[in-house]
Design a protein around this motif. Structure first.
Motif, PDB file in Angstrom:
ATOM      1  N   THR A  40       0.846  -1.187   0.000  1.00 54.90           N
ATOM      2  CA  THR A  40       0.000   0.000   0.000  1.00 54.90           C
ATOM      3  C   THR A  40       0.885   1.242   0.000  1.00 54.90           C
ATOM      4  OG1 THR A  40      -0.075   0.156   2.390  1.00 54.90           O
ATOM      5  CG2 THR A  40      -1.786  -1.193   1.339  1.00 54.90           C
ATOM      6  N   ALA A  41       0.321   2.379  -0.311  1.00 53.97           N
ATOM      7  CA  ALA A  41       1.072   3.625  -0.320  1.00 53.97           C
ATOM      8  C   ALA A  41       1.368   4.108   1.096  1.00 53.97           C
ATOM      9  CB  ALA A  41       0.303   4.689  -1.091  1.00 53.97           C
ATOM     10  N   GLU A  42       0.551   3.737   2.063  1.00 54.65           N
ATOM     11  CA  GLU A  42       0.724   4.175   3.443  1.00 54.65           C
ATOM     12  C   GLU A  42       1.575   3.176   4.221  1.00 54.65           C
ATOM     13  OE1 GLU A  42      -0.400   6.959   5.067  1.00 54.65           O
ATOM     14  OE2 GLU A  42      -0.973   7.641   3.071  1.00 54.65           O
ATOM     15  N   PRO A  43       2.642   3.641   4.893  1.00 61.40           N
ATOM     16  CA  PRO A  43       3.402   2.711   5.730  1.00 61.40           C
ATOM     17  C   PRO A  43       2.566   2.265   6.923  1.00 61.40           C
ATOM     18  CG  PRO A  43       4.320   4.935   5.841  1.00 61.40           C
ATOM     19  CD  PRO A  43       3.177   4.964   4.876  1.00 61.40           C
ATOM     20  N   LYS A  44       2.786   1.045   7.376  1.00 60.89           N
ATOM     21  CA  LYS A  44       2.082   0.525   8.540  1.00 60.89           C
ATOM     22  C   LYS A  44       2.921   0.788   9.775  1.00 60.89           C
ATOM     23  CE  LYS A  44      -0.275  -3.074   6.010  1.00 60.89           C
ATOM     24  NZ  LYS A  44      -0.519  -4.491   5.846  1.00 60.89           N
ATOM     25  N   SER A  45       2.268   1.039  10.894  1.00 66.46           N
ATOM     26  CA  SER A  45       3.013   1.286  12.119  1.00 66.46           C
ATOM     27  C   SER A  45       2.379   0.557  13.295  1.00 66.46           C
ATOM     28  CB  SER A  45       3.089   2.785  12.415  1.00 66.46           C
ATOM     29  OG  SER A  45       1.810   3.297  12.675  1.00 66.46           O
ATOM     30  N   LEU A  46       3.214   0.245  14.254  1.00 68.60           N
ATOM     31  CA  LEU A  46       2.785  -0.353  15.516  1.00 68.60           C
ATOM     32  C   LEU A  46       3.279   0.568  16.628  1.00 68.60           C
ATOM     33  CD1 LEU A  46       3.858  -4.043  14.848  1.00 68.60           C
ATOM     34  CD2 LEU A  46       1.553  -3.099  14.706  1.00 68.60           C
ATOM     35  N   VAL A  47       2.402   0.938  17.542  1.00 69.72           N
ATOM     36  CA  VAL A  47       2.759   1.831  18.643  1.00 69.72           C
ATOM     37  C   VAL A  47       2.298   1.189  19.940  1.00 69.72           C
ATOM     38  CG1 VAL A  47       2.457   4.134  19.632  1.00 69.72           C
ATOM     39  CG2 VAL A  47       2.479   3.849  17.142  1.00 69.72           C
ATOM     40  N   ASP A  48       3.171   1.184  20.945  1.00 65.84           N
ATOM     41  CA  ASP A  48       2.801   0.604  22.233  1.00 65.84           C
ATOM     42  C   ASP A  48       3.588   1.292  23.338  1.00 65.84           C
ATOM     43  OD1 ASP A  48       1.503  -1.020  24.034  1.00 65.84           O
ATOM     44  OD2 ASP A  48       2.371  -2.885  23.311  1.00 65.84           O
ATOM     45  N   GLU A  49       3.091   1.203  24.543  1.00 66.31           N
ATOM     46  CA  GLU A  49       3.787   1.737  25.702  1.00 66.31           C
ATOM     47  C   GLU A  49       4.517   0.599  26.386  1.00 66.31           C
ATOM     48  OE1 GLU A  49       2.437   3.841  29.766  1.00 66.31           O
ATOM     49  OE2 GLU A  49       1.801   4.879  27.933  1.00 66.31           O
ATOM     50  N   VAL A  50       5.767   0.835  26.765  1.00 65.70           N
ATOM     51  CA  VAL A  50       6.586  -0.184  27.416  1.00 65.70           C
ATOM     52  C   VAL A  50       7.265   0.422  28.639  1.00 65.70           C
ATOM     53  CG1 VAL A  50       7.031  -1.443  25.271  1.00 65.70           C
ATOM     54  CG2 VAL A  50       8.633   0.302  26.022  1.00 65.70           C
ATOM     55  N   LEU A 101       7.716   4.410  28.379  1.00 62.66           N
ATOM     56  CA  LEU A 101       8.124   4.869  27.055  1.00 62.66           C
ATOM     57  C   LEU A 101       7.086   4.489  26.018  1.00 62.66           C
ATOM     58  CD1 LEU A 101      11.827   3.616  27.106  1.00 62.66           C
ATOM     59  CD2 LEU A 101      10.991   5.894  27.679  1.00 62.66           C
ATOM     60  N   THR A 102       6.972   5.299  24.993  1.00 65.06           N
ATOM     61  CA  THR A 102       6.172   4.949  23.827  1.00 65.06           C
ATOM     62  C   THR A 102       7.149   4.544  22.723  1.00 65.06           C
ATOM     63  OG1 THR A 102       4.443   6.506  24.413  1.00 65.06           O
ATOM     64  CG2 THR A 102       4.498   5.775  22.135  1.00 65.06           C
ATOM     65  N   VAL A 103       6.938   3.350  22.159  1.00 63.48           N
ATOM     66  CA  VAL A 103       7.783   2.857  21.080  1.00 63.48           C
ATOM     67  C   VAL A 103       6.920   2.721  19.828  1.00 63.48           C
ATOM     68  CG1 VAL A 103       9.239   0.949  20.282  1.00 63.48           C
ATOM     69  CG2 VAL A 103       9.245   1.591  22.690  1.00 63.48           C
ATOM     70  N   ALA A 104       7.382   3.303  18.736  1.00 61.75           N
ATOM     71  CA  ALA A 104       6.683   3.200  17.453  1.00 61.75           C
ATOM     72  C   ALA A 104       7.607   2.533  16.453  1.00 61.75           C
ATOM     73  CB  ALA A 104       6.280   4.579  16.951  1.00 61.75           C
ATOM     74  N   THR A 105       7.124   1.487  15.791  1.00 62.14           N
ATOM     75  CA  THR A 105       7.857   0.817  14.729  1.00 62.14           C
ATOM     76  C   THR A 105       7.075   1.037  13.447  1.00 62.14           C
ATOM     77  OG1 THR A 105       8.601  -0.860  16.289  1.00 62.14           O
ATOM     78  CG2 THR A 105       8.825  -1.384  13.952  1.00 62.14           C
ATOM     79  N   ILE A 106       7.723   1.631  12.447  1.00 60.38           N
ATOM     80  CA  ILE A 106       7.053   1.974  11.195  1.00 60.38           C
ATOM     81  C   ILE A 106       7.676   1.162  10.067  1.00 60.38           C
ATOM     82  CG2 ILE A 106       6.509   3.839   9.564  1.00 60.38           C
ATOM     83  CD1 ILE A 106       7.565   4.892  12.961  1.00 60.38           C
ATOM     84  N   ALA A 107       6.862   0.354   9.391  1.00 59.66           N
ATOM     85  CA  ALA A 107       7.323  -0.432   8.243  1.00 59.66           C
ATOM     86  C   ALA A 107       7.335   0.486   7.029  1.00 59.66           C
ATOM     87  CB  ALA A 107       6.396  -1.617   8.010  1.00 59.66           C
ATOM     88  N   LEU A 108       8.518   0.636   6.406  1.00 62.49           N
ATOM     89  CA  LEU A 108       8.657   1.499   5.247  1.00 62.49           C
ATOM     90  C   LEU A 108       8.453   0.721   3.956  1.00 62.49           C
ATOM     91  CD1 LEU A 108      11.753   3.499   6.515  1.00 62.49           C
ATOM     92  CD2 LEU A 108       9.333   4.091   6.729  1.00 62.49           C
ATOM     93  N   LEU A 109       8.156   1.425   2.894  1.00 63.51           N
ATOM     94  CA  LEU A 109       7.847   0.766   1.617  1.00 63.51           C
ATOM     95  C   LEU A 109       9.034   0.007   1.038  1.00 63.51           C
ATOM     96  CD1 LEU A 109       5.573   3.482  -0.008  1.00 63.51           C
ATOM     97  CD2 LEU A 109       4.893   1.351   1.094  1.00 63.51           C
ATOM     98  N   ASP A 110      10.256   0.369   1.409  1.00 60.64           N
ATOM     99  CA  ASP A 110      11.431  -0.354   0.896  1.00 60.64           C
ATOM    100  C   ASP A 110      11.749  -1.592   1.733  1.00 60.64           C
ATOM    101  OD1 ASP A 110      12.530   0.664   3.195  1.00 60.64           O
ATOM    102  OD2 ASP A 110      14.160   1.740   2.206  1.00 60.64           O
ATOM    103  N   GLU A 111      10.809  -2.002   2.586  1.00 57.94           N
ATOM    104  CA  GLU A 111      10.890  -3.180   3.450  1.00 57.94           C
ATOM    105  C   GLU A 111      11.852  -3.009   4.619  1.00 57.94           C
ATOM    106  OE1 GLU A 111      11.281  -6.794   1.241  1.00 57.94           O
ATOM    107  OE2 GLU A 111       9.515  -6.365   0.029  1.00 57.94           O
TER     108      GLU A 111
END
Length: 57
Positions: free
Chosen positions: A7-17, A36-46
């Motif tokens: 998809t054109a939009e990157p997917k992200s996961l956000v959670d508090e740890v 802490l808030t941790v965000a992991t964003i999957a970019l289009l280039d994998e």
């Protein structure tokens, strides 16, 4: 096409740890502790981008 649909939009996961007793080391400000808030964003280039900040900031 093989694999998951892209998809054109990157997917992200956000959670508090809660980090261990030593906190989490950052490039910008050094060690941060507490929730802490941790965000992991999957970019289009994998690749992925990971961001960490104090929870609620």
């Amino acid at each position: 096409m093989n694999g998951p649909e892209r998809t054109a939009e990157p997917k992200s996961l956000v959670d508090e740890v809660t980090p261990g007793s030593g906190g989490a080391m950052t490039d910008e400000v050094g060690v941060i502790t507490g929730a802490l808030t941790v965000a992991t964003i999957a970019l289009l280039d994998e690749s992925a981008e990971v961001a960490v900040q104090c929870a609620g900031a």
